[in-house]
Design a protein around this motif. Sequence first.
Motif, short mmCIF file in Angstrom:
data_model
loop_
_atom_site.label_atom_id
_atom_site.label_comp_id
_atom_site.label_asym_id
_atom_site.label_seq_id
_atom_site.Cartn_x
_atom_site.Cartn_y
_atom_site.Cartn_z
N PHE A 489 19.43 24.80 -30.48
CA PHE A 489 18.58 23.86 -29.78
C PHE A 489 17.81 23.05 -30.83
CE2 PHE A 489 19.20 26.60 -26.14
CZ PHE A 489 19.14 25.72 -25.07
N ALA A 490 17.70 21.75 -30.62
CA ALA A 490 16.88 20.90 -31.50
C ALA A 490 16.00 20.02 -30.63
CB ALA A 490 17.77 20.04 -32.41
N ASP A 491 14.77 19.81 -31.08
CA ASP A 491 13.82 19.04 -30.28
C ASP A 491 12.98 18.17 -31.23
OD1 ASP A 491 12.55 18.82 -27.46
OD2 ASP A 491 10.86 18.99 -28.81
N ILE A 492 12.79 16.91 -30.86
CA ILE A 492 12.00 15.99 -31.69
C ILE A 492 10.52 16.35 -31.55
CG2 ILE A 492 11.28 13.61 -32.01
CD1 ILE A 492 14.07 12.77 -31.23
N VAL A 493 9.85 16.56 -32.67
CA VAL A 493 8.43 16.94 -32.67
C VAL A 493 7.58 15.71 -32.39
CG1 VAL A 493 6.56 17.91 -34.06
CG2 VAL A 493 8.88 18.78 -34.31
N GLY A 494 6.58 15.89 -31.52
CA GLY A 494 5.68 14.78 -31.23
C GLY A 494 6.32 13.67 -30.42
N PHE A 495 7.31 14.04 -29.58
CA PHE A 495 8.02 13.02 -28.83
C PHE A 495 7.10 12.28 -27.86
CE2 PHE A 495 10.64 11.67 -25.19
CZ PHE A 495 11.56 10.87 -25.86
N THR A 496 6.13 12.98 -27.27
CA THR A 496 5.22 12.35 -26.31
C THR A 496 4.41 11.24 -26.98
OG1 THR A 496 5.08 14.40 -25.04
CG2 THR A 496 3.37 12.74 -24.67
N SER A 497 3.82 11.53 -28.13
CA SER A 497 3.05 10.50 -28.83
C SER A 497 3.95 9.38 -29.31
CB SER A 497 2.31 11.13 -30.02
OG SER A 497 3.23 11.68 -30.94
#
Length: 664
Positions: A489-497
């Motif tokens: 699994f990979a997820d972009i950090v700080g995607f909301t901002s």
Amino acid sequence: MNQTVDFPNKTNAVVSLPLRFVLIIPFVFQIFLAVGLTGLFALRNGRKAVDNLVNQLQEKVTEEVEQHIDNHLALPQQINETNASLIQRNLLDLEDRESVQRHFWNQLQIYGEYTDYIYIGYAEGGFDMATLEANDKSTIQFSETLSAGKSLIYSVDKNGYPDQYIDSYDYDSRGRPWFKGAVEKRATFWSNAYLSKQIIPNFATTVSLPVYKDNGELLGVVANDIYLTGISDFLKDLKIGKTGKLFIVENTGFLLGTSTEDPTYFRPDETAPAEQILANDSSSEWIKESTLYLESQLGDLNRIKVPQRFQWQFAGETYFLLVTPIRNEQGLNWSVISLIPRSDFMAEIEANTRQTIILCVASLFIATVSGILTARWISKSVKLVSTTAKDLSEGNLDVKVPTQSLQELDILAQSFNAMSHQLKASFNSLELANLELENRVQERTIELEKEKERSEQLLRNVLPETIAEQLKENQDAIAEHYDEVTILFADIVGFTSLAERLAPLELVNLLNQIFSQFDSLVESLGLEKIKTIGDAYMVAAGLPMHREDHVQVIAQMGLAMLDIIESYRRENNSDLQIRIGMNTGMVVAGVIGTKKFIYDLWGDTVNVASRMESSGEAGRIHVTQAVYEKLQDIYHLELRGLVEIKGKGEMQTYWLLEKKSVEI
């Protein structure tokens, strides 16, 4: 030649309608129906889209709150676990109480921003404690012996040694809730939140952990008090739509924090100590009424196990209300409640709907007038043709139908004039038409074959080829068990901002740029991309076809993904980062349902891989013990230690660093 054609007499009365009426009424009715349905569906779809958008926003905000709470509350547990470990390994000697006190004082110098009390209560009732008071003065407090009884308070010098005597009091740690709770659970225990006794009170909670000898004998309970102020500050910085709000309630019913400036405590008078406020008795109407509503619907907030959604009417507004439980086995029992008014999103849609209705009514009026005028013009020409046709049927073959301005009526006139010629030529035309029809059928067959090939190619792009073939043979649910599969699994950090800073098209282009490179890696390494959800990317190896190197090739994929992000950061001067988690084990994979097929995975292995990602760090690959055992001879890995994994408890995890160089 004159020839008379006899028309049959009307034996049954048939209602005949004017052509003008037949043309106008259906035309106007269709326009009215189309306009009405368009407006209705536009409004309904707008409301549905708003509901989905609000649900996604609330889930995202609640997820951020849960993540912040997890991060904020992780430190006190780490302090306790560190102290317990030092004691059990005899690195912190409880018989050398002065060393114990100075150890606690040193920890306060590091963690004083989060906690101002670190201490241990002994099995006999005594204790040792280091404190950081409101005036930034430190004290050492301790019982004269390891047993309950007289306890002393000393100020300390700059090195953490007792300096001057301040006061004394009687104390028995065994009677304190933090001591009894930890001993009863034989594990970490969280007390209910309480208010500090400062001029400006802060919410705090006590976290305690029992310490035992190898033979099971209780040595004592280590504990520390942590402020919850950081959680309230975080809530106030949240942006929840335009006017959305959020608050947190403890299992006791007391408020812990809000995203607004509404009070969470009160003083009966200026000299009295601060007291906590029950959410259902808050001076803020929105907090009080929403809590009472939830209690009327759920009975008790403590009983909910999963998030619950409601649409709540308050002050003439419809609010989307989401209550999410935050629970753990150590006694933490909070509820996060968020509210977003529908008007934040529906105002513009309703204004557009009103404009659409006005335009539709105007269009209906114009279309009606136009239809009436057109019907008059058409009926006049049709009447002329029908009169001439009647003359022809009565045997007046010399009569010619005049040329008409309407193409269709002109063709009809020509048909009357050249009927005999057309009848003779009709057989030749029919033969040509049959040949043309055969050619068209053949062309259409070729087109259908091409469409079938495109459909099958699209299906192979969505599903693994073997699964796609099975699905074509049998559309029942497909599920297969795999003993050895590795998942990333990979997820972009700080995607909301990031989403707040970028326009939607720029955000989609960024994700497409990065995920396209990931897709190329998947294809070159022979992996199976499972899906993307927002900014998350999931890939697996070892299915649907088994391969022995499934762990190594996923490790290679993860390191290559970090390289791609690093290249993007350098080329674009960006702070973009990703978290990656890996796990290996048994899964069930397949396709279920009958609409919008998707190949997906299920099982504890998938859940743990997701937890590895969510509990990892930016720019690093977080892996389980099972992955470590498969890669330790090929890759460099770094022990992270025991990590509290949501839903699994403590797990030994590692950081994947790089592939080992081959020694020649």
